[in-house]
Design an enzyme around this catalytic site. Sequence first.
Site, PDB file in Angstrom:
ATOM      1  N   CYS A   1       0.865  -1.175   0.000  1.00  0.00           N
ATOM      2  CA  CYS A   1       0.000   0.000   0.000  1.00  0.00           C
ATOM      3  C   CYS A   1       0.907   1.231   0.000  1.00  0.00           C
ATOM      4  CB  CYS A   1      -0.963  -0.023   1.194  1.00  0.00           C
ATOM      5  SG  CYS A   1      -0.155  -0.024   2.807  1.00  0.00           S
ATOM      6  N   LYS A   2       0.524   2.252   0.692  1.00  0.00           N
ATOM      7  CA  LYS A   2       1.341   3.467   0.735  1.00  0.00           C
ATOM      8  C   LYS A   2       2.492   3.323   1.726  1.00  0.00           C
ATOM      9  CE  LYS A   2       1.002   8.465   1.390  1.00  0.00           C
ATOM     10  NZ  LYS A   2       0.086   9.587   1.663  1.00  0.00           N
TER      11      LYS A   2
END
Length: 133
Positions: A98-99
């Site tokens: 993800c981030k």
Amino acid sequence: MKTVAMQLLLLCCSVLALACQDNPKKQVQGMDGISIIDKEDVKTHVIGKEVQLVDVRTAEEFAAGHIGHAVNYNIIDSQTFLKQIERLDKNKPVYLYCKMGGRSNRAALLLKENGFTEIYDYSGGYNNWVIEN
């Protein structure tokens, strides 16, 4: 007495330093089948390979940039996410990111609950990926 105290302090500091070192393939505590990986692992085992690579960020984040040939399954929309993971092979490794690692960890747990057996969570996420070494 001071020498013994200094040795004890040095021993404690050494143990703490070793305990804090990064292990790129350590198991998430208590979660068999979920491994935390780092950027080097992604470069070695994912890039240029035929693997199931899933970006669990939003469509907007994915469009702004992503890793390799990842597919985008947004974990925030959990109902759609659960339907999308049905497209994946449960018996083959799945790589998630993800981030920064929070959403991919949640996705890893959902995959585990849904019968996936080999899950890799790139905890550094896309933010770590775009940083130059």
